[in-house]
Structures are given as C-alpha cells and as structure tokens.
Write a protein that holds these residues in place. Structure first.
Motif, mmCIF file in Angstrom:
data_model
loop_
_atom_site.group_PDB
_atom_site.id
_atom_site.type_symbol
_atom_site.label_atom_id
_atom_site.label_comp_id
_atom_site.label_asym_id
_atom_site.label_seq_id
_atom_site.Cartn_x
_atom_site.Cartn_y
_atom_site.Cartn_z
ATOM 1 N N LEU A 86 19.784 77.840 37.676
ATOM 2 C CA LEU A 86 20.882 77.246 38.448
ATOM 3 C C LEU A 86 22.202 77.966 38.165
ATOM 4 O O LEU A 86 23.008 78.189 39.072
ATOM 5 N N SER A 90 24.371 79.917 41.005
ATOM 6 C CA SER A 90 25.789 79.590 41.141
ATOM 7 C C SER A 90 26.648 80.841 41.025
ATOM 8 O O SER A 90 27.570 81.055 41.826
ATOM 9 N N TYR A 94 29.093 82.104 44.066
ATOM 10 C CA TYR A 94 30.536 82.159 43.831
ATOM 11 C C TYR A 94 31.040 83.613 43.791
ATOM 12 O O TYR A 94 32.157 83.894 44.253
ATOM 13 N N VAL A 269 23.317 64.704 39.158
ATOM 14 C CA VAL A 269 23.622 65.718 40.172
ATOM 15 C C VAL A 269 25.019 66.284 39.935
ATOM 16 O O VAL A 269 25.236 67.502 39.980
ATOM 17 N N PHE A 270 25.967 65.396 39.638
ATOM 18 C CA PHE A 270 27.330 65.837 39.340
ATOM 19 C C PHE A 270 27.353 66.738 38.114
ATOM 20 O O PHE A 270 28.039 67.773 38.104
ATOM 21 N N ILE A 273 25.916 70.248 39.023
ATOM 22 C CA ILE A 273 26.849 71.032 39.846
ATOM 23 C C ILE A 273 28.039 71.489 39.009
ATOM 24 O O ILE A 273 28.456 72.656 39.073
ATOM 25 N N THR A 277 28.980 75.367 38.077
ATOM 26 C CA THR A 277 30.295 75.884 38.471
ATOM 27 C C THR A 277 31.054 76.436 37.278
ATOM 28 O O THR A 277 31.628 77.533 37.334
#
Length: 351
Positions: A86, A90, A94, A269-270, A273, A277
């Motif tokens: 993941l 990401s 980005y 999920v938060f 993410i 990030t």
C-alpha cells in the motif's frame, strides 16, 4: 425636429480597424513551474519556510513509524507485506501527481533497457528493506527499532568496501566502534528484545545501506542519473508488483480480509489511507529538506530524529526502558555523529 439616423449612417459611423504591420502584440510568456514556485516562496519568509519543511519532515518520519507500530502491534493488522505494498502504490500515485501536474521536478524518462533493470534491482532491495522494517515493528518497540536503525553508517561502510573496494580512513572506521558497541549494550538490556524482530530490523538497516551504495554505483552516468523523485516514481510501482505475489502467498487472502474489516471499521480505513499518505510525505519532505538546506543537514537531522522518535514512542506506547538501554542508544548516536565528522574531514583532505 430631430433627424432620424439611418442604418447606413450608423453603420458608417463605426470605426474601422486599419492593419498596422509595424504593431507587435506583447504577449507575456507563461511562467515555468520553477518560476511559479519561486514567486510563491518569495511571499513567505525563507526562515519560516525552511522551519516548516523541517517540521513536516520530522512529523512524517515519526508519524509513519508510530502509525506502522500502532497498526501492526496494537490494532491487530498483522499484514506487514500488504501494508508495504500500500505504501508503494501510494508513492507511485502521489509521485505521478507531484511530477506530472504540480511539476515539482522535471519529468525524466527511462532511456534504455539496461537502465530499467538497474532500477528494478534497486526496487528489489528497497522492498526487502521496507518489508523487514515494517515486520520488525510487530515485535520490537519503536525506540529499540530506531537504535538499530542508527547503525546504517556501519553497514554502508561494509558494503562500500565489499562492492566497490572503497577504503575509508582509520578515523572513519574507528568512529564506527561506538556505533556497534552502543547497539550491543542496548540489545543486552532491552526488556522487549525479540530475536526475529531484531534480525528483521538488522535486515532493514542493511538493506537501506545496500540501496544507497548500489544506487550510487548503478546510476552514476549522466545519461542514467535520475532525480530522487523520478526514481521513486519508477521504483514504487515496480516494488508493488514484486510484493503482490508475496503478500498473496504468505499473508493469504489479505485483500478480502482488509475489505471485510474496512466495511465494519471505518477507522481502520482512515488509518490505512493516512499511513500510506504519510509514507509518501517521508520521501517528499526528504527531498525538500535537502533542497532547502543540504545533504549534511539532513544527516544531522536524521541523527536527532532517531532520538526524538524513541522518546515520543516511549511516551505514547509506554514501553519499558532501562538506563543501560538509554546509554547504549546514546553511545550509538554519538558514534554516528563522530562518523559524520570523520567522513567530512576525510573528504576535505581528499580535495
């Protein structure tokens, strides 16, 4: 009596445009991304901008460590390979946005098959390092993880000698003694010592050192040299593709499990993410700190970051520490500082 103006009169009264071949229209040139960034930066104090970038670098580096630790150890999300994948996805997304749309740096293309395979080799080492680092956080506290990570110069010196036969001065090698000694003391007195986690952390640290040496060896020619942000743009999707079969084989049906857990737990999920990030922000702020200060400043900040991350993790996770462990960590950091100074003097003497 007012005379009514005819259509012919009104139309004839309109001024006519007489072409002038000598007239040149001055159309302003569209500013480049670099000029626009300089214009924006001029509105902010350079000191404040540099301080904000350094603070962001600290926040992202320490933040990704704490989020990884929380997810893997306390939250029960025991899938370090999938989590690393993941991170790579990401970074790929980005990086594409930052380079193609924001134009933070000029876009560079891969020019040859040989260059592609060199980047692929770096991606494999990169995968190994990050997966080992994330796995170690399942078993070790962040404070001890950072203490081991501070030994990167030791492994860098070894790989530089083995691969490139590059010899350092006696002063440089002597400075590595406290680096190793400190870790020996910290390991012997670590209350939460775990052998497998320790080996994983050593593997992550060695992988980081190996990547820096191999990167300097493979991408040194002007035709193959890539900016760090462009290198990440190519390495990240390659690393994700490398990790995909491993996460499916070792961690089972992890994607379905993650989706199922995410439906019943929005906070997870938060966290995922946010974690992915912040993992990209580590690379972005690393580049920005180097751009606005210097590589040496980044190295000094990195030494201090390890100590700050260790203190913050102890305050948050309340993991037990010993006086001998803190002394070992301090000795290691001191050795890294001495190593940096010795390297700087060695380069000055060589020039």
């Amino acid at each position: 009596m007012v005379e009514v103006q005819s259509w012919t009169t009104r139309r004839g009264s309109n001024p006519r445009f007489e072409p002038n071949n000598d007239q040149v229209l001055d159309i302003p040139v569209t500013p480049t991304a670099e000029i626009r960034q300089q214009q924006y930066a001029s509105l902010i104090s350079p000191t404040f901008l540099t301080a904000a970038i350094i603070a962001s670098w600290y926040f992202s580096n320490i933040g990704v460590l704490l989020l990884n630790k929380y997810l893997l150890s306390f939250y029960g999300y025991r899938y370090p390979i999938f989590l690393t994948m993941l991170h790579m996805l990401s970074c790929a997304a980005y990086s594409l946005f930052a380079i193609k749309w924001l134009e933070i740096v000029p876009f560079q293309q891969i020019h040859s098959r040989r260059q592609f395979f060199k980047i692929l080799a770096l991606s494999i080492i990169f995968c190994f390092s990050v997966v080992c680092g994330n796995t170690s956080l399942r078993y070790l506290p962040v404070s001890f993880n950072q203490a081991i990570g501070a030994t990167t110069p030791f492994f860098t010196a070894i790989f530089a000698f083995v691969i490139t036969c590059k010899k350092e001065s006696a002063e440089v090698y002597l400075a590595l003694v406290p680096v190793v000694l400190g870790i020996v003391l910290a390991s012997n007195s670590e209350p939460l010592f775990h052998l497998f986690g320790f080996l994983m952390c050593i593997g992550s640290t060695a992988g980081r050192a190996l990547k820096s040496v191999v990167q300097g060896l493979l991408l040194t020619s002007e035709g193959e040299k890539l900016h760090s942000m462009n290198l990440l743009l190519y390495m990240a999707p390659m690393a994700a593709m490398i990790l995909l079969p491993f996460t499916l084989y070792i961690e089972g049906n992890v994607l379905a499990v993650t989706i199922d857990k995410g439906r019943g737990d929005g906070f997870m999920v938060f966290l995922l993410i946010a974690n992915a990030t912040v993992a990209y922000l580590v690379n972005l702020t690393n580049f920005l700190v180097t751009k606005h200060t210097s590589a040496l400043t980044l190295q000094v900040l990195g030494n201090a970051k390890a100590a700050v991350a260790a203190v913050v993790s102890v305050l948050i996770f309340r993991n037990p520490v010993t006086v001998m462990g803190m002394m070992g960590f301090a000795i290691t950091i001191m050795g890294v500082v001495l190593y940096s100074e010795a390297k700087k003097r060695s380069k000055a003497t060589a020039h």
